[in-house]
Design a protein around this motif. Structure first.
Motif, PDB file in Angstrom:
ATOM      1  N   THR A   1      -8.959  76.116  49.898  1.00  0.00           N
ATOM      2  CA  THR A   1      -9.043  76.642  51.258  1.00  0.00           C
ATOM      3  C   THR A   1      -8.839  75.509  52.255  1.00  0.00           C
ATOM      4  N   PRO A   2      -7.871  75.616  53.168  1.00  0.00           N
ATOM      5  CA  PRO A   2      -7.672  74.565  54.161  1.00  0.00           C
ATOM      6  C   PRO A   2      -8.927  74.379  55.022  1.00  0.00           C
ATOM      7  N   LEU A   3      -9.296  73.126  55.272  1.00  0.00           N
ATOM      8  CA  LEU A   3     -10.447  72.788  56.093  1.00  0.00           C
ATOM      9  C   LEU A   3      -9.953  72.203  57.417  1.00  0.00           C
ATOM     10  N   MET A   4     -10.708  72.404  58.484  1.00  0.00           N
ATOM     11  CA  MET A   4     -10.264  71.988  59.814  1.00  0.00           C
ATOM     12  C   MET A   4     -11.189  70.949  60.431  1.00  0.00           C
ATOM     13  N   LEU A   5     -10.615  69.897  60.989  1.00  0.00           N
ATOM     14  CA  LEU A   5     -11.355  68.919  61.782  1.00  0.00           C
ATOM     15  C   LEU A   5     -11.238  69.354  63.237  1.00  0.00           C
ATOM     16  N   LEU A   6     -12.382  69.693  63.842  1.00  0.00           N
ATOM     17  CA  LEU A   6     -12.421  70.239  65.197  1.00  0.00           C
ATOM     18  C   LEU A   6     -13.216  69.323  66.124  1.00  0.00           C
ATOM     19  N   THR A   7     -12.917  69.402  67.419  1.00  0.00           N
ATOM     20  CA  THR A   7     -13.657  68.605  68.402  1.00  0.00           C
ATOM     21  C   THR A   7     -13.774  69.362  69.713  1.00  0.00           C
ATOM     22  N   ARG A   8     -14.796  69.025  70.485  1.00  0.00           N
ATOM     23  CA  ARG A   8     -14.908  69.556  71.850  1.00  0.00           C
ATOM     24  C   ARG A   8     -14.629  68.451  72.877  1.00  0.00           C
ATOM     25  N   ASP A   9     -14.321  67.248  72.388  1.00  0.00           N
ATOM     26  CA  ASP A   9     -13.999  66.127  73.273  1.00  0.00           C
ATOM     27  C   ASP A   9     -12.566  66.311  73.786  1.00  0.00           C
ATOM     28  N   PRO A  10     -12.384  66.507  75.082  1.00  0.00           N
ATOM     29  CA  PRO A  10     -11.031  66.737  75.619  1.00  0.00           C
ATOM     30  C   PRO A  10     -10.096  65.540  75.460  1.00  0.00           C
ATOM     31  N   ASN A  11     -10.661  64.372  75.198  1.00  0.00           N
ATOM     32  CA  ASN A  11      -9.822  63.174  75.054  1.00  0.00           C
ATOM     33  C   ASN A  11      -9.322  62.967  73.627  1.00  0.00           C
ATOM     34  N   VAL A  12      -9.824  63.756  72.683  1.00  0.00           N
ATOM     35  CA  VAL A  12      -9.421  63.604  71.278  1.00  0.00           C
ATOM     36  C   VAL A  12      -8.375  64.654  70.935  1.00  0.00           C
ATOM     37  N   LYS A  13      -7.161  64.181  70.723  1.00  0.00           N
ATOM     38  CA  LYS A  13      -6.066  65.076  70.361  1.00  0.00           C
ATOM     39  C   LYS A  13      -5.515  64.774  68.969  1.00  0.00           C
ATOM     40  N   SER A  14      -5.908  63.607  68.422  1.00  0.00           N
ATOM     41  CA  SER A  14      -5.490  63.225  67.079  1.00  0.00           C
ATOM     42  C   SER A  14      -6.523  62.274  66.498  1.00  0.00           C
ATOM     43  N   ILE A  15      -6.366  61.936  65.232  1.00  0.00           N
ATOM     44  CA  ILE A  15      -7.271  60.988  64.576  1.00  0.00           C
ATOM     45  C   ILE A  15      -7.341  59.671  65.349  1.00  0.00           C
ATOM     46  N   ALA A  16      -6.233  59.285  65.945  1.00  0.00           N
ATOM     47  CA  ALA A  16      -6.157  58.003  66.643  1.00  0.00           C
ATOM     48  C   ALA A  16      -7.052  57.938  67.874  1.00  0.00           C
ATOM     49  N   ASP A  17      -7.495  59.099  68.379  1.00  0.00           N
ATOM     50  CA  ASP A  17      -8.235  59.134  69.638  1.00  0.00           C
ATOM     51  C   ASP A  17      -9.753  59.045  69.474  1.00  0.00           C
ATOM     52  N   PHE A  18     -10.250  59.093  68.260  1.00  0.00           N
ATOM     53  CA  PHE A  18     -11.696  58.998  68.072  1.00  0.00           C
ATOM     54  C   PHE A  18     -12.180  57.596  68.435  1.00  0.00           C
ATOM     55  N   SER A  19     -13.348  57.546  69.072  1.00  0.00           N
ATOM     56  CA  SER A  19     -13.915  56.258  69.477  1.00  0.00           C
ATOM     57  C   SER A  19     -15.397  56.225  69.134  1.00  0.00           C
ATOM     58  N   ASN A  20     -16.046  55.128  69.482  1.00  0.00           N
ATOM     59  CA  ASN A  20     -17.462  54.941  69.155  1.00  0.00           C
ATOM     60  C   ASN A  20     -18.383  55.960  69.816  1.00  0.00           C
ATOM     61  N   LYS A  21     -17.893  56.642  70.837  1.00  0.00           N
ATOM     62  CA  LYS A  21     -18.744  57.632  71.501  1.00  0.00           C
ATOM     63  C   LYS A  21     -18.747  58.978  70.775  1.00  0.00           C
ATOM     64  N   ASN A  22     -17.848  59.161  69.814  1.00  0.00           N
ATOM     65  CA  ASN A  22     -17.774  60.417  69.069  1.00  0.00           C
ATOM     66  C   ASN A  22     -18.667  60.398  67.837  1.00  0.00           C
ATOM     67  N   ARG A  23     -19.129  61.591  67.452  1.00  0.00           N
ATOM     68  CA  ARG A  23     -19.859  61.762  66.199  1.00  0.00           C
ATOM     69  C   ARG A  23     -19.277  62.970  65.473  1.00  0.00           C
ATOM     70  N   ILE A  24     -18.834  62.711  64.236  1.00  0.00           N
ATOM     71  CA  ILE A  24     -18.171  63.745  63.430  1.00  0.00           C
ATOM     72  C   ILE A  24     -19.118  64.204  62.329  1.00  0.00           C
ATOM     73  N   ALA A  25     -19.486  65.463  62.344  1.00  0.00           N
ATOM     74  CA  ALA A  25     -20.382  66.002  61.324  1.00  0.00           C
ATOM     75  C   ALA A  25     -19.598  66.340  60.059  1.00  0.00           C
ATOM     76  N   VAL A  26     -20.112  65.892  58.918  1.00  0.00           N
ATOM     77  CA  VAL A  26     -19.568  66.212  57.594  1.00  0.00           C
ATOM     78  C   VAL A  26     -20.754  66.589  56.694  1.00  0.00           C
ATOM     79  N   PRO A  27     -20.525  67.319  55.608  1.00  0.00           N
ATOM     80  CA  PRO A  27     -21.654  67.710  54.751  1.00  0.00           C
ATOM     81  C   PRO A  27     -22.428  66.534  54.173  1.00  0.00           C
ATOM     82  N   ALA A  28     -21.731  65.464  53.822  1.00  0.00           N
ATOM     83  CA  ALA A  28     -22.400  64.264  53.311  1.00  0.00           C
ATOM     84  C   ALA A  28     -21.525  63.056  53.612  1.00  0.00           C
ATOM     85  N   VAL A  29     -22.098  62.081  54.294  1.00  0.00           N
ATOM     86  CA  VAL A  29     -21.355  60.869  54.650  1.00  0.00           C
ATOM     87  C   VAL A  29     -20.864  60.154  53.390  1.00  0.00           C
ATOM     88  N   LYS A  30     -19.590  59.804  53.379  1.00  0.00           N
ATOM     89  CA  LYS A  30     -18.941  59.013  52.327  1.00  0.00           C
ATOM     90  C   LYS A  30     -18.818  59.697  50.967  1.00  0.00           C
TER      91      LYS A  30
END
Length: 333
Positions: A117-146
């Motif tokens: 099943t395809p999984l989606m990386l979503l954001t509500r940060d208007p400045n993030v349009k691609s992986i390259a745009d993530f910065s230290n102010k963002n927090r990405i939730a995943v089921p388990a880190v690493k």
């Protein structure tokens, strides 16, 4: 006389042997899964009591099946090792970590996969349009880190974008999908992005201000399995009828989903308690890239990436090395 006494002794020994109780299969089974529609086959198994049905058909008798759901594979790995779970269904990374850690000690192998099943990386940060745009102010939730599929996919994407697989690791935090979705949709708090899973990803995407950054298929370059159902070699070898029953129950659930998706989703909603309609759930299973079957996809690519980046100490030479023989007839990779 001696010969007669000898024969009598042999007969008594054989009689005692035949009268001794056979090693019995377990009367209860504990299954560990997680949240979300990627675990649809297990919801069908639970709702229809397919393991109980298959166990009875194999002469095991009445088997009690206990279903336990957890936020991440790392928690279930601990439960498997402590003897609190018999089977675990979760993503390849958590499985591979435990397989590598236990090789030659407490051997772990997979019985089957259960879909793509395809999984989606979503954001509500208007400045993030691609992986390259993530910065230290963002927090990405995943089921388990690493150690979750989503965490490894972020590492793969970071390596492509930045040349460093761990570039975004410090931005990831562990949250169950329901908790992560609630946090993202609330519009407040540190979680402003979520590498989600169905049905939550569609609920999130429907909210104004939430946008799609990328998908698992885009990062991986094709389909990959949601995860695998695995257990210890000790339990597998000691309980052949139980293994056959669980494997048959999973295959039966996959066939039912293929045959009648709506009915399967009604079962999922009854078991999970997710507050969505069948129509909303159908958006997931109707996606052309969503496949519910037992074929392991992407096993070796995951293993090789995690070995190269230090996620595991060793990788298998072939996907069949980490699967029990019950899966060897499948066209895995």
């Amino acid at each position: 006389m001696k010969r007669r006494a000898c024969l009598t002794g042999i007969l008594l020994f054989l009689t005692a042997l035949s009268a001794s109780p056979a090693i019995s299969e377990p009367s209860s089974i504990r299954m560990g899964t997680q949240f979300g529609l990627t675990y649809l086959p297990f919801a069908v198994m639970e709702h229809e009591k397919l393991i109980e049905k298959q166990a009875k058909a194999r002469g095991i008798g009445d088997v009690q099946v206990k279903w336990l759901r957890s936020a991440g594979g790392n928690v279930m790995n601990d439960a498997l090792l402590s003897g609190d779970l018999d089977f675990v269904a979760t993503g390849f990374p958590s499985f591979l970590v435990l397989w590598a850690r236990g090789k030659g000690k407490f051997d772990i192998k997979a019985l089957s996969s259960y879909g793509t099943t395809p999984l989606m990386l979503l954001t509500r940060d208007p400045n993030v349009k691609s992986i390259a745009d993530f910065s230290n102010k963002n927090r990405i939730a995943v089921p388990a880190v690493k150690s979750s599929i989503q965490a490894i996919l972020i590492q793969m994407a970071a390596e492509k974008q930045f040349g460093r697989f761990d570039k975004l690791d410090e931005l990831t935090i562990s949250r169950s999908h329901p908790d992560a979705a609630a946090a993202l949709l609330s519009g407040v708090g540190e979680v402003d992005s979520h590498f989600s899973a169905p049905p939550y990803q569609y609920q999130e995407l429907d909210r104004p201000g939430v946008r799609l950054v990328t998908t698992s298929n885009e990062i991986f370059g094709g389909p990959l399995s949601n995860g695998v159902l695995y257990l210890t070699t000790k339990f597998h070898d000691a309980n052949p009828k139980t293994i056959a029953a669980v494997n048959a129950a999973l295959r039966e659930a996959l066939e039912l989903i293929s045959r009648d998706k709506r009915r399967a989703l009604e079962m999922y909603l009854a078991v999970s308690g997710d507050k969505i309609s069948v129509e909303e759930a159908l958006r997931t299973v109707s996606d052309q890239n969503t496949i519910f079957d037992a074929v392991p996809r992407g096993t070796m690519r995951y293993a090789e990436f995690m070995k190269r980046t230090g996620g595991v100490a060793l990788a298998p030479k072939d996907w069949k090395e980490i699967f029990f023989v019950e899966a060897h007839d499948l066209p895995g990779n």
